[in-house]
Design an enzyme around this catalytic site. Structure first.
Site, PDB file in Angstrom:
ATOM      1  N   ARG A 239      24.699 101.814  37.172  1.00 42.43           N
ATOM      2  CA  ARG A 239      24.523 103.242  36.900  1.00 42.43           C
ATOM      3  C   ARG A 239      25.506 104.008  37.783  1.00 42.43           C
ATOM      4  O   ARG A 239      25.708 103.638  38.951  1.00 42.43           O
ATOM      5  CB  ARG A 239      23.092 103.685  37.213  1.00 42.43           C
ATOM      6  CG  ARG A 239      22.085 103.350  36.135  1.00 42.43           C
ATOM      7  CD  ARG A 239      22.329 104.110  34.834  1.00 42.43           C
ATOM      8  NE  ARG A 239      21.333 103.814  33.810  1.00 42.43           N
ATOM      9  CZ  ARG A 239      21.452 102.867  32.876  1.00 42.43           C
ATOM     10  NH1 ARG A 239      22.548 102.113  32.836  1.00 42.43           N
ATOM     11  NH2 ARG A 239      20.513 102.684  31.978  1.00 42.43           N
ATOM     12  N   GLU A 268      27.798 111.497  33.562  1.00 41.12           N
ATOM     13  CA  GLU A 268      28.331 111.180  32.224  1.00 41.12           C
ATOM     14  C   GLU A 268      28.053 112.304  31.236  1.00 41.12           C
ATOM     15  O   GLU A 268      26.962 112.885  31.297  1.00 41.12           O
ATOM     16  CB  GLU A 268      27.700 109.873  31.723  1.00 41.12           C
ATOM     17  CG  GLU A 268      28.125 108.693  32.555  1.00 41.12           C
ATOM     18  CD  GLU A 268      27.422 107.394  32.168  1.00 41.12           C
ATOM     19  OE1 GLU A 268      26.812 107.329  31.091  1.00 41.12           O
ATOM     20  OE2 GLU A 268      27.507 106.444  32.967  1.00 41.12           O
ATOM     21  N   HIS A 285      30.829 103.558  29.250  1.00 40.10           N
ATOM     22  CA  HIS A 285      29.457 103.027  29.263  1.00 40.10           C
ATOM     23  C   HIS A 285      29.177 102.146  28.029  1.00 40.10           C
ATOM     24  O   HIS A 285      28.300 102.460  27.211  1.00 40.10           O
ATOM     25  CB  HIS A 285      28.431 104.183  29.350  1.00 40.10           C
ATOM     26  CG  HIS A 285      27.102 103.740  29.914  1.00 40.10           C
ATOM     27  ND1 HIS A 285      26.269 104.567  30.617  1.00 40.10           N
ATOM     28  CD2 HIS A 285      26.457 102.542  29.849  1.00 40.10           C
ATOM     29  CE1 HIS A 285      25.173 103.908  30.965  1.00 40.10           C
ATOM     30  NE2 HIS A 285      25.269 102.667  30.517  1.00 40.10           N
TER      31      HIS A 285
END
Ligand code: GLV
Length: 325
Positions: A239, A268, A285
């Site tokens: 993460r 993000e 991602h």
């Protein structure tokens, strides 16, 4: 009897829709862009089930808007987007998708590791540019991967899958985690435990595989980068907020570390402009994004929802205490 109403914030995949179709009345978000928050809040009003992505915050605001909700199924293993305590308080079962994405995510950690070590991003850009003048002895020379030391931070399912892949590269593998792995597992995987600081000092590649928790937020900060070798690379498929991005940019700019391979970011989809440099490989991602694995994740979320409505215990409950009452 009317089927329970479910909102899925994504059309999912056909296999998952098939699992849902018999027992649930599902409204799918079908537009290509992610649904705006107001739209999610509006659509959950009369729903008993929600299938969501990690981009949706399942918090008090959403739970207040969904008074009938009984289950929120995340199509992801990481669940830092879900306020599990708030779900528990309201008797909503929260679920995730552990196990099905470990190997695929591990593959991608290696993809980033190899790409940044061997300067693939720069090489690809040159090959496509029309400016490549041909082979040269010192062109885009990178760093060997084989024979180096790989440090794994977080030795859960994904960290172990990353470790298993290292033997073909004749690497030494060290790991750190809040808990030691069993001796037999350490022996089978040929890994050794290190305290964090020792791992930072010894590793040529460091790959992060921790969940985002209060204690892992900004785990990789300026002092940690200071302890790494100036020739070392950081790989992050966990993460984004596990890394202090501003500190990482400073470490890259000052040569405290050699480079990074990143799939995840602090905010993000914003990517710190300081990360857009030659010695960083950036991905949006996608570590679990193989068709096989994303299909399995969607099916798993669908099965969790269906199980609850059939009066069974969903396989992947984050707050099993809700059903103990
Ligand atoms: C993806 O990031 C996941 O948590 O499944």
């Amino acid at each position: 009897m009317a089927k329970p109403k479910v909102f899925a914030t994504h059309p999912l995949f056909g296999a998952a829709r098939q699992i849902l179709q018999e027992g649930c009345d599902v409204e799918y978000w079908a537009k290509p862009e992610r649904p705006p928050r107001e739209e999610v809040l509006r659509r959950v009003k009369d729903k008993e089930g929600l299938i969501c992505l990690l981009t949706e915050k399942i918090n008090d605001e959403l739970l207040r808007a969904a008074p009938k909700l009984r289950v929120a199924a995340n199509v992801a293993v990481g669940f830092d987007n879900i306020d599990v305590a708030a779900c528990t308080k309201r008797g909503v079962v929260a679920t995730n998708t552990p196990g099905v994405l470990d190997e695929t995510t591990a593959d991608f950690a290696w993809t980033l590791l190899m790409a940044v070590a061997r300067r693939l991003g720069e090489g690809e850009a040159l090959a496509r540019s029309g400016n490549w003048k041909g082979w040269d002895l010192d062109q885009l020379v990178g760093t060997d991967v084989w024979g180096k030391t790989l440090g794994i931070v977080g030795f859960g399912r994904i960290g172990r899958a990353v470790a298993r892949r290292a033997s073909g590269f004749q690497m030494k593998v060290i790991y750190t985690d809040a808990v030691h792995a069993r001796v037999e597992l350490e022996r089978d995987l040929q890994v050794e435990f290190r305290e964090m600081n020792a791992l930072l000092a010894e590793s040529d590649f460091i790959s992060a595989h921790v969940p985002l928790l209060p204690e892992t937020r900004r785990l990789f900060d300026a002092p940690k980068f200071h302890r790494m070798k100036p020739t070392a690379f950081l790989i992050n498929t966990s993460r984004g907020p596990v890394v202090d991005e501003a500190a990482l940019v400073a470490a890259l700019e000052s040569g405290k570390i050699a480079g990074a391979g990143l799939d995840v970011y602090e905010n993000e989809p914003f990517i710190h402009p300081g990360l857009k440099r030659a010695n960083v490989v950036l991905a949006p991602h996608i570590a679990s994004a193989s068709l096989e694995t994303r299909t399995k994740m969607a099916c798993m979320a669908a099965e969790n929802v269906v199980a609850l409505f059939q009066g069974q215990r969903p396989a992947n409950m984050l707050n099993p205490e809700v059903l103990k009452r």
